[in-house]
Design a protein around this motif. Structure first.
Motif, PDB file in Angstrom:
ATOM      1  N   UNK A 139    -115.551  10.365  34.141  1.00  0.00           N
ATOM      2  CA  UNK A 139    -114.289   9.773  34.825  1.00  0.00           C
ATOM      3  C   UNK A 139    -113.670   9.131  33.767  1.00  0.00           C
ATOM      4  N   UNK A 140    -113.616   9.658  32.690  1.00  0.00           N
ATOM      5  CA  UNK A 140    -112.618   9.715  31.390  1.00  0.00           C
ATOM      6  C   UNK A 140    -112.396  10.599  30.516  1.00  0.00           C
ATOM      7  N   UNK A 141    -111.344  10.627  29.261  1.00  0.00           N
ATOM      8  CA  UNK A 141    -111.349  12.111  28.432  1.00  0.00           C
ATOM      9  C   UNK A 141    -111.670  11.403  26.486  1.00  0.00           C
ATOM     10  N   UNK A 142    -111.791  12.441  26.509  1.00  0.00           N
ATOM     11  CA  UNK A 142    -112.881  12.430  24.910  1.00  0.00           C
ATOM     12  C   UNK A 142    -111.274  12.237  23.612  1.00  0.00           C
ATOM     13  N   UNK A 143    -110.228  13.140  24.432  1.00  0.00           N
ATOM     14  CA  UNK A 143    -109.139  13.503  24.003  1.00  0.00           C
ATOM     15  C   UNK A 143    -107.924  13.524  23.977  1.00  0.00           C
ATOM     16  N   UNK A 144    -107.454  13.861  23.550  1.00  0.00           N
ATOM     17  CA  UNK A 144    -105.067  13.582  24.100  1.00  0.00           C
ATOM     18  C   UNK A 144    -105.179  14.812  24.827  1.00  0.00           C
ATOM     19  N   UNK A 145    -106.031  16.006  24.300  1.00  0.00           N
ATOM     20  CA  UNK A 145    -105.084  17.313  24.931  1.00  0.00           C
ATOM     21  C   UNK A 145    -105.931  17.336  26.947  1.00  0.00           C
ATOM     22  N   UNK A 146    -107.114  16.688  26.379  1.00  0.00           N
ATOM     23  CA  UNK A 146    -108.046  16.923  28.032  1.00  0.00           C
ATOM     24  C   UNK A 146    -106.953  16.278  29.545  1.00  0.00           C
ATOM     25  N   UNK A 147    -105.509  15.484  28.605  1.00  0.00           N
ATOM     26  CA  UNK A 147    -104.593  15.098  30.404  1.00  0.00           C
ATOM     27  C   UNK A 147    -103.264  15.873  29.833  1.00  0.00           C
ATOM     28  N   UNK A 148    -102.994  16.604  30.906  1.00  0.00           N
ATOM     29  CA  UNK A 148    -101.720  17.320  30.871  1.00  0.00           C
ATOM     30  C   UNK A 148    -100.350  16.352  32.521  1.00  0.00           C
ATOM     31  N   UNK A 149     -99.422  16.446  31.328  1.00  0.00           N
ATOM     32  CA  UNK A 149     -98.272  16.009  33.075  1.00  0.00           C
ATOM     33  C   UNK A 149     -99.108  14.627  33.358  1.00  0.00           C
ATOM     34  N   UNK A 150     -99.707  13.745  32.881  1.00  0.00           N
ATOM     35  CA  UNK A 150     -99.857  11.601  32.751  1.00  0.00           C
ATOM     36  C   UNK A 150     -99.186  11.109  31.834  1.00  0.00           C
ATOM     37  N   UNK A 178    -110.428  24.850  32.367  1.00  0.00           N
ATOM     38  CA  UNK A 178    -109.971  23.310  31.138  1.00  0.00           C
ATOM     39  C   UNK A 178    -109.656  22.184  31.847  1.00  0.00           C
ATOM     40  N   UNK A 179    -109.214  22.081  33.056  1.00  0.00           N
ATOM     41  CA  UNK A 179    -108.821  20.913  33.438  1.00  0.00           C
ATOM     42  C   UNK A 179    -109.837  20.674  35.001  1.00  0.00           C
ATOM     43  N   UNK A 180    -110.427  19.852  35.199  1.00  0.00           N
ATOM     44  CA  UNK A 180    -111.263  19.644  36.439  1.00  0.00           C
ATOM     45  C   UNK A 180    -111.611  18.738  37.441  1.00  0.00           C
ATOM     46  N   UNK A 181    -110.093  18.083  37.124  1.00  0.00           N
ATOM     47  CA  UNK A 181    -109.095  17.152  38.574  1.00  0.00           C
ATOM     48  C   UNK A 181    -107.797  17.167  37.696  1.00  0.00           C
ATOM     49  N   UNK A 182    -106.661  17.213  39.103  1.00  0.00           N
ATOM     50  CA  UNK A 182    -105.657  17.235  39.204  1.00  0.00           C
ATOM     51  C   UNK A 182    -104.800  16.526  40.826  1.00  0.00           C
ATOM     52  N   UNK A 184    -101.358  16.046  42.062  1.00  0.00           N
ATOM     53  CA  UNK A 184     -99.873  16.503  42.058  1.00  0.00           C
ATOM     54  C   UNK A 184     -99.341  17.599  40.589  1.00  0.00           C
ATOM     55  N   UNK A 185     -98.599  16.399  39.647  1.00  0.00           N
ATOM     56  CA  UNK A 185     -98.654  17.709  38.508  1.00  0.00           C
ATOM     57  C   UNK A 185     -99.676  16.963  37.244  1.00  0.00           C
ATOM     58  N   UNK A 186    -100.390  16.731  37.560  1.00  0.00           N
ATOM     59  CA  UNK A 186    -101.791  15.495  36.462  1.00  0.00           C
ATOM     60  C   UNK A 186    -103.037  16.549  36.975  1.00  0.00           C
ATOM     61  N   UNK A 187    -102.890  17.260  35.647  1.00  0.00           N
ATOM     62  CA  UNK A 187    -103.750  17.957  34.852  1.00  0.00           C
ATOM     63  C   UNK A 187    -104.869  17.190  34.344  1.00  0.00           C
TER      64      UNK A 187
END
Length: 214
Positions: A139-150, A178-182, A184-187
């Motif tokens: 329920x949180x990310x480890x790297x900056x690339x783990x988020x897209x459109x956030x 690559x992304x496990x939660x989405x 809208x435009x956020x991954x």
């Protein structure tokens, strides 16, 4: 060699759920099945029985916090070592005589409540001197690339990074989007599989894993 099947389940309301899982079990013959976020309540026993897997252990869902179910066949043995409202810690004894520690994680969405998870995982890691696999929804990310459109203000978790760096944990290669939660435009990639330095890259359970995230 052990095969494991992991699925983030959004409840059991879909009538196709049991059909899909049973078909997967028939096709792939996994020895371990791990289900995250089940909220079937009193139907739990009948659902597990319908899967056709004789052994199970579960941490029930509580409020907005999903549950963790672990099911396994008689070809392996499992020792449950620790139950926590955010994780299940156990040892798997494989059919080839090897064994490994595994921690299934379903972290709370609330960052403050999630702090207890990091404390317990730090403590666990300090006492482990054998192969250890961690898998789940942090329920949180480890790297900056783990988020897209956030939002630009959303950042990786420093507490999560400290856990990984301080205890020599590393990502493993496995089958997952690559992304496990989405939304809208956020991954976002919230799910990870990590291992410690004792973990052999050729360990049977890892090389024959299948992961389905829904």
């Amino acid at each position: 060699m052990s095969k494991l099947f992991v699925w983030n389940v959004q409840g059991f309301g879909d009538p196709n759920f049991l059909t899909t899982v049973r078909q997967f079990i028939r096709d792939n013959n996994p020895y371990i099945i791990k289900l995250f976020e089940p909220r079937s309540g009193y139907k739990a026993n009948s659902v597990i029985l319908a899967l056709g897997v004789p052994n199970s252990h579960r941490i029930e869902a509580s409020g907005f916090s999903g549950g963790i179910w672990l099911c396994w066949k008689n070809t392996i043995t499992t020792d449950i070592l620790l139950n926590h409202f955010q994780f299940l810690h156990f040892r798997v004894h494989n059919i080839d005589g090897s064994s490994s520690l595994v921690t299934l994680i379903y972290a709370r969405p609330n960052a403050v409540k999630r702090n207890t998870l990091w404390i317990h995982l730090h403590s666990l890691s300090s006492s482990i001197h054998s192969s250890w696999l961690l898998y789940g929804n942090f329920n949180t990310t480890l790297h900056t690339v783990d988020r897209k459109g956030c939002s630009p203000n959303s950042r990786p978790s420093r507490a999560f990074q400290d856990l990984v760096l301080n205890h020599g944990l590393q990502d493993t290669e496995f089958q997952e989007p690559e992304y496990t939660w989405t939304q809208g435009d956020s991954y976002v990639r919230l799910n990870r599989m990590l291992c410690n330095t004792y973990w052999d890259a050729t360990f049977p359970m890892l090389g024959h894993s299948t992961h389905i995230i829904s």
